[in-house]
Structure formats: C-alpha cells, structure tokens
Design a protein around this motif. Structure first.
Motif, PDB file in Angstrom:
ATOM      1  N   VAL A 216      -2.446   4.202   6.825  1.00  0.00           N
ATOM      2  CA  VAL A 216      -2.030   4.465   5.442  1.00  0.00           C
ATOM      3  C   VAL A 216      -2.651   5.774   4.960  1.00  0.00           C
ATOM      4  O   VAL A 216      -1.973   6.593   4.314  1.00  0.00           O
ATOM      5  CB  VAL A 216      -2.391   3.281   4.511  1.00  0.00           C
ATOM      6  CG1 VAL A 216      -2.239   3.654   3.051  1.00  0.00           C
ATOM      7  CG2 VAL A 216      -1.513   2.075   4.837  1.00  0.00           C
TER       8      VAL A 216
ATOM      9  N   LYS B 197      -5.425   0.633   7.540  1.00  0.00           N
ATOM     10  CA  LYS B 197      -6.054   1.511   6.538  1.00  0.00           C
ATOM     11  C   LYS B 197      -6.039   2.959   7.019  1.00  0.00           C
ATOM     12  O   LYS B 197      -5.740   3.873   6.248  1.00  0.00           O
ATOM     13  CB  LYS B 197      -7.484   1.065   6.246  1.00  0.00           C
ATOM     14  CG  LYS B 197      -7.563  -0.176   5.386  1.00  0.00           C
ATOM     15  CD  LYS B 197      -9.009  -0.594   5.160  1.00  0.00           C
ATOM     16  CE  LYS B 197      -9.096  -1.844   4.308  1.00  0.00           C
ATOM     17  NZ  LYS B 197     -10.495  -2.285   4.113  1.00  0.00           N
TER      18      LYS B 197
ATOM     19  N   LYS C 210       0.794  -1.238   0.000  1.00  0.00           N
ATOM     20  CA  LYS C 210       0.000   0.000   0.000  1.00  0.00           C
ATOM     21  C   LYS C 210       0.821   1.280   0.000  1.00  0.00           C
ATOM     22  O   LYS C 210       0.306   2.339  -0.337  1.00  0.00           O
ATOM     23  CB  LYS C 210      -0.927   0.049   1.225  1.00  0.00           C
ATOM     24  CG  LYS C 210      -1.828  -1.148   1.374  1.00  0.00           C
ATOM     25  CD  LYS C 210      -2.864  -1.195   0.292  1.00  0.00           C
ATOM     26  CE  LYS C 210      -3.772  -2.403   0.487  1.00  0.00           C
ATOM     27  NZ  LYS C 210      -4.469  -2.803  -0.711  1.00  0.00           N
TER      28      LYS C 210
END
Length: 170
Positions: A72, A69, A30
């Motif tokens: 990120v 998530k 990612k």
C-alpha cells in the motif's frame, strides 16, 4: 519442478484460499478502488510465488498484513509520482506528450530510482537528481546546495553506490 517447489506452491495456494478474501477486504479499506485492491492482492501472491526461500508461517495474517502495508505504501508512492509527473508534463503541448506506454515506462523508472535512493539524506538525493536529470555539473550542484565540490562528489558516489547495489542484489 522439484518436490520442494511443488510443496511451496501448495503452501502458497493454501494461503491464498484461506486468506485472499480477508486480504482483499483489508486492502479495499486502504486504497481508493476495488481494482487497486485486487491488483495489490494479486501482486502480493505473485511475489510470494517468486520467492526462493521457504515460507514458514506461524501467523499468516500478520505476515500478509506486513506485506500489504508495504504494498500500500508503494501504491501511494507511485500515485504521488504519477500525479507529479502528469502535472509536470501538463505545461507541455499535448502533441509533444510521450505516449501512454512511454509515460508508464517513465513513471516506473522514477519510482524505481526513488526506491533505490530511499534512506539517503535529502542533499544526497538532490545532488544525484540534479546531476542525472538536470545535467548539472558538480560545481553547479555545489553552489545550489551550498556545499563544497568534494562534498558533491561524495554525495554522487554514495547515491551511485546505493543504486548499483540495489540493482545487483535483485
């Protein structure tokens, strides 16, 4: 250290041993670098260690994915802010640039302010930033945003409250 704290640390240590490699690989897919993936992974587990509430995990990977998530998203937001800041100071002669340490502090401050203002309408954010960063008076902000001065006052109060309560909760 209490028995509860020791138990919680053991839970997090077990979570780390069982899922760190997987989390790191997930993050590596990612973000742009191995170092960033390692930093984010590290930060997630440090955050878990600092928590005061007990971890009750039925699905540890789903939990870690949710944290990852968010991390990120914060990483990319910070990258965007850093890039914009560096572009903004590129017009300034290099001998007048802040030191690297000062730049890091400025970028962290901008990211923190942005995070605290999250969820506010765009005009509220703009009013707050014009007042705080540009030093504009309420009348000037009203003209710039095409709203009344009383609306600007409401915007500034709302943004200040959002910042205050975000700070006092942490």
């Amino acid at each position: 250290m209490s028995v509860y704290q020791e138990s919680e640390q053991q839970t997090i240590a077990s979570l780390y041993r069982q899922h760190h490699s997987w989390l790191f690989r997930w993050l590596r897919g990612k973000v742009e670098s191995t170092e960033s993936a390692a930093d984010i992974s590290h930060d997630i587990f440090v955050t878990l260690l600092a928590r005061e509430e007990q971890l009750l995990l039925e699905e540890p990977r789903a939990f870690l994915t949710t944290l990852a998530k968010r991390s990120v998203a914060n990483h990319w937001r910070r990258q965007y802010v850093e890039k914009a800041y560096l572009e903004a100071i590129s017009d300034i002669p290099e001998d007048l640039h802040p030191s690297e340490e000062e730049q890091a502090i400025i970028i962290e401050s901008i990211v923190a302010i942005n995070q605290r203002l999250q969820g506010l309408p765009l005009d509220v954010k703009r009013a707050f930033l014009h007042a705080q960063l540009d030093g504009m008076k309420q009348q000037e902000i009203a003209e710039k945003l095409s709203v009344s001065v009383s609306t600007v006052k409401r915007y500034l109060s709302r943004a200040a409250a959002q910042c205050y309560f975000a700070i006092s909760v942490k």
